[in-house]
Design an enzyme around this catalytic site. Structure first.
Site, PDB file in Angstrom:
ATOM      1  N   CYS A  25       0.849  -1.181   0.000  1.00  0.00           N
ATOM      2  CA  CYS A  25       0.000   0.000   0.000  1.00  0.00           C
ATOM      3  C   CYS A  25       0.883   1.227   0.000  1.00  0.00           C
ATOM      4  O   CYS A  25       2.105   1.121   0.128  1.00  0.00           O
ATOM      5  CB  CYS A  25      -0.869   0.040   1.255  1.00  0.00           C
ATOM      6  SG  CYS A  25      -2.063  -1.305   1.344  1.00  0.00           S
ATOM      7  N   TYR A  36      11.747  -4.264  -7.461  1.00  0.00           N
ATOM      8  CA  TYR A  36      10.524  -4.139  -8.253  1.00  0.00           C
ATOM      9  C   TYR A  36       9.578  -3.028  -7.811  1.00  0.00           C
ATOM     10  O   TYR A  36       9.039  -2.300  -8.640  1.00  0.00           O
ATOM     11  CB  TYR A  36       9.745  -5.463  -8.228  1.00  0.00           C
ATOM     12  CG  TYR A  36       8.348  -5.345  -8.788  1.00  0.00           C
ATOM     13  CD1 TYR A  36       8.144  -5.268 -10.155  1.00  0.00           C
ATOM     14  CD2 TYR A  36       7.237  -5.269  -7.942  1.00  0.00           C
ATOM     15  CE1 TYR A  36       6.861  -5.117 -10.687  1.00  0.00           C
ATOM     16  CE2 TYR A  36       5.952  -5.122  -8.472  1.00  0.00           C
ATOM     17  CZ  TYR A  36       5.774  -5.050  -9.833  1.00  0.00           C
ATOM     18  OH  TYR A  36       4.518  -4.905 -10.356  1.00  0.00           O
ATOM     19  N   ASN A  62       0.977   0.859   5.757  1.00  0.00           N
ATOM     20  CA  ASN A  62       1.505  -0.027   4.726  1.00  0.00           C
ATOM     21  C   ASN A  62       2.218  -1.156   5.476  1.00  0.00           C
ATOM     22  O   ASN A  62       3.112  -0.896   6.274  1.00  0.00           O
ATOM     23  CB  ASN A  62       2.510   0.757   3.853  1.00  0.00           C
ATOM     24  CG  ASN A  62       3.253  -0.120   2.861  1.00  0.00           C
ATOM     25  OD1 ASN A  62       4.348   0.225   2.443  1.00  0.00           O
ATOM     26  ND2 ASN A  62       2.683  -1.250   2.469  1.00  0.00           N
ATOM     27  N   GLY A  63       1.758  -2.394   5.221  1.00  0.00           N
ATOM     28  CA  GLY A  63       2.418  -3.513   5.885  1.00  0.00           C
ATOM     29  C   GLY A  63       1.466  -4.665   6.064  1.00  0.00           C
ATOM     30  O   GLY A  63       0.397  -4.702   5.449  1.00  0.00           O
ATOM     31  N   GLY A  79      -0.657   0.676  -5.025  1.00  0.00           N
ATOM     32  CA  GLY A  79      -1.964   0.074  -4.774  1.00  0.00           C
ATOM     33  C   GLY A  79      -3.030   0.715  -5.625  1.00  0.00           C
ATOM     34  O   GLY A  79      -3.094   1.944  -5.706  1.00  0.00           O
TER      35      GLY A  79
HETATM   36  P1  AMP Z   1       4.798 -13.661 -12.674  1.00  0.00           P
HETATM   37  O1  AMP Z   1       4.191 -13.348 -13.998  1.00  0.00           O
HETATM   38  O2  AMP Z   1       3.799 -14.193 -11.714  1.00  0.00           O
HETATM   39  O3  AMP Z   1       5.999 -14.510 -12.751  1.00  0.00           O
HETATM   40  O4  AMP Z   1       5.262 -12.273 -12.036  1.00  0.00           O
HETATM   41  C1  AMP Z   1       6.399 -11.616 -12.481  1.00  0.00           C
HETATM   42  C2  AMP Z   1       6.047 -10.320 -13.144  1.00  0.00           C
HETATM   43  O5  AMP Z   1       5.161  -9.525 -12.336  1.00  0.00           O
HETATM   44  C3  AMP Z   1       7.272  -9.484 -13.370  1.00  0.00           C
HETATM   45  O6  AMP Z   1       7.154  -8.937 -14.679  1.00  0.00           O
HETATM   46  C4  AMP Z   1       7.244  -8.413 -12.306  1.00  0.00           C
HETATM   47  O7  AMP Z   1       7.618  -7.172 -12.870  1.00  0.00           O
HETATM   48  C5  AMP Z   1       5.821  -8.405 -11.787  1.00  0.00           C
HETATM   49  N1  AMP Z   1       5.732  -8.594 -10.313  1.00  0.00           N
HETATM   50  C6  AMP Z   1       6.560  -9.273  -9.535  1.00  0.00           C
HETATM   51  N2  AMP Z   1       6.133  -9.279  -8.260  1.00  0.00           N
HETATM   52  C7  AMP Z   1       4.996  -8.588  -8.216  1.00  0.00           C
HETATM   53  C8  AMP Z   1       4.072  -8.225  -7.172  1.00  0.00           C
HETATM   54  N3  AMP Z   1       4.224  -8.623  -5.927  1.00  0.00           N
HETATM   55  N4  AMP Z   1       3.020  -7.459  -7.489  1.00  0.00           N
HETATM   56  C9  AMP Z   1       2.835  -7.076  -8.763  1.00  0.00           C
HETATM   57  N5  AMP Z   1       3.654  -7.400  -9.776  1.00  0.00           N
HETATM   58  C10 AMP Z   1       4.724  -8.143  -9.523  1.00  0.00           C
END
Ligand code: AMP
Length: 481
Positions: A2, A250, A101-102, A28
């Protein structure tokens, strides 16, 4: 995850909160809210949706006051979008509005211990009620009482929490969990209108609003920013920090600086480290390095520079579609990947492509994109990942799901390589990650990589979280059928 913002003494709090929340909308997109205080009365408005959907010009105009707090919501487990939107407020023993946030790990134990009947499943509501109960135990509610109540709250809570509260009788009150897992900064602005303060999840909010960052809120610290524009800070717990590495990899904006480490610079170093990992295993040359937009652009730029290979934009992002993870179930997530990124055939056809992403979580994105690039007749597709394999869930607010959903939890690198359809797969090493982020290894939370959780997460709690997540996925799937 968040995002939180708080201001005190600004000209019009609602505009600052709105612009501040817009700056951290990436943290978020499910809900947004504000609590604004005009020195006399306060108004709370919150709902599901993006900040621009919840607040229009007229609503903002109507929110009078120079102080307030705001929130953008990213759902983790068991969440109900409307009921769980923040801020929350209580009126006893005094009026307090709060946002955070947490994620609280010992949520259920706390609900039982304090005999709470909560209206939502949001753990901020729990924090607020515990704080209110502890405050109520004080003989007199003065500044010292706020600090001693929050000290007891910190003793009770297990998890991550960067909290901002607006307490009309006192001012802005902030506190951060003893391990400083989630980011939190505060700053000050002095101009013709006097002095004002702002606090936020990321310092870009402060930059955009014209505030000078004073510093990060320390792990285990509480700060009271008073109506008379002075502030009082007390470090109530002194523990080794465990900052979440995923903020740099990220989550945070690249122009943010967390714990004195700029995110863009960290991502660039991570890219260089990743290129070194590639060189250890490969002696053949790639023709082109292509990022998975947007986050991995910085990682990929550094990979290309370090390997001395051209960097090209080979995937075009539809900027009007949000992050894939906003889609809460697998089916919609898969469709979203296709509509979100379209290849530029000329940049990949006949080439040995090095495709760079910041992370593999469920493997959805990597699988789809590798296929997309192969369909454009790339000669080879090699996948390079800015983070090490993610093998275990996050209990501190990032949507890193159950073990069974995690691509890397039970597979070897070779198996993942095959599963995602890459000619080769190169992950960041944990050492490379630590060097890239440029923080002491001991000061980082790497739990999703090494299962070394910074707070105790009991087996039954892990099971409970997994169960909740499974139920949640099932519920969403049924809803979408
Ligand atoms: P996935 O498609 O499930 O392997 O997620 C990896 C992709 O989603 C990568 O392109 C990341 O940039 C993005 N990503 C990784 N972790 C998160 C997260 N917790 N929330 C949203 N996007 C994520």
């Amino acid at each position: 995850m968040c995002g939180i913002v708080g201001v005190l003494g600004s000209g019009k709090a609602s505009s600052e909160l709105y612009n501040g929340l817009l700056a951290i909308q990436h943290r978020g997109q499910n809900g947004a809210g504000m609590y604004v205080f005009d020195g006399d009365a306060a108004v709370l408005k919150k709902d599901k949706g993006l900040i621009g959907e919840v607040f229009d010009e007229e609503t903002l105009e109507g929110l009078e006051g120079s102080s307030g707090i705001g929130h953008v919501r990213y759902p983790t487990i068991g969440s109900d979008v409307e009921r769980d939107a923040q801020p929350f407020k209580v009126e006893e023993p005094i009026e307090i509005a709060m946002a955070h946030n947490g994620n609280i790990v010992n949520y259920r134990e706390m609900v039982e211990e304090y005999e709470l009947e909560l209206d939502s499943t949001c753990d901020l509501e729990l924090i607020l009620h515990i704080f209110a109960k502890e405050l109520d135990k004080e003989d007199k509610i003065d500044e010292d009482a706020l600090f001693s109540a929050v000290e007891r709250v910190m003793e009770k809570l297990n998890g991550s929490y960067s909290v901002v509260a607006m307490i009309p009788d006192f001012g802005l009150f902030l506190f951060r969990d003893p391990k400083g897992i989630r980011p939190f900064v505060f700053g000050k602005k002095v101009n013709l209108n006097g002095t004002s303060f702002a606090v936020a999840s990321e310092n870009t909010v402060l930059d955009i609003l014209g505030y000078k960052v004073l510093r990060d809120v320390l792990p285990g610290e509480a700060i009271l920013i008073k109506e008379d524009r002075s502030y009082q800070a007390r470090q109530l717990k002194n523990m080794e920090p465990k900052h979440c590495m995923f903020e740099w990899v990220y989550f945070a904006r690249p122009d943010s600086t967390i714990e004195r480490i700029n995110v863009y610079e960290a991502r660039f170093r991570l890219g260089r480290q990743l290129a070194k990992e590639w060189k250890k295993k490969n002696d053949h040359k790639l023709d082109v390095v292509i990022p998975v937009p947007d986050t991995a652009r910085t990682h990929a730029l550094a990979v290309a520079e370090e390997l001395d290979i051209p960097y090209r934009e080979g995937l075009l992002r539809n900027r009007y579609i949000g992050r894939t993870f906003i889609m809460p179930d697998q089916t919609s997530r898969e469709t979203a990947v296709k509509t979100k990124l379209n290849p530029i055939i000329e940049e990949v056809k006949g080439k040995k492509v090095g495709l760079v992403d910041d992370s593999i979580v469920r493997g959805t994105t990597s699988k789809k994109l590798i296929k997309l690039i192969r369909d454009c007749k790339a000669e080879e597709v090699h996948f390079l990942v800015g983070s090490p394999p993610i093998v275990s869930p996050c209990y501190y607010g990032i949507d890193i799901p159950t073990k069974e959903e995690l691509e890397a939890s039970d597979k070897t690198i070779k198996e993942i390589e095959k599963d995602i359809g890459a000619d080769s797969l190169t992950y960041q090493s944990i050492d490379g990650l630590v060097r890239g982020v440029a923080k002491k290894k001991d000061h980082l939370c790497l739990a999703c990589l090494d299962e070394n959780y910074p707070t105790r997460v009991r087996e039954d709690i892990r099971d409970y979280f997994e169960d909740m997540r499974r139920k949640e996925r099932k519920k969403v799937k049924q809803g979408s059928n």
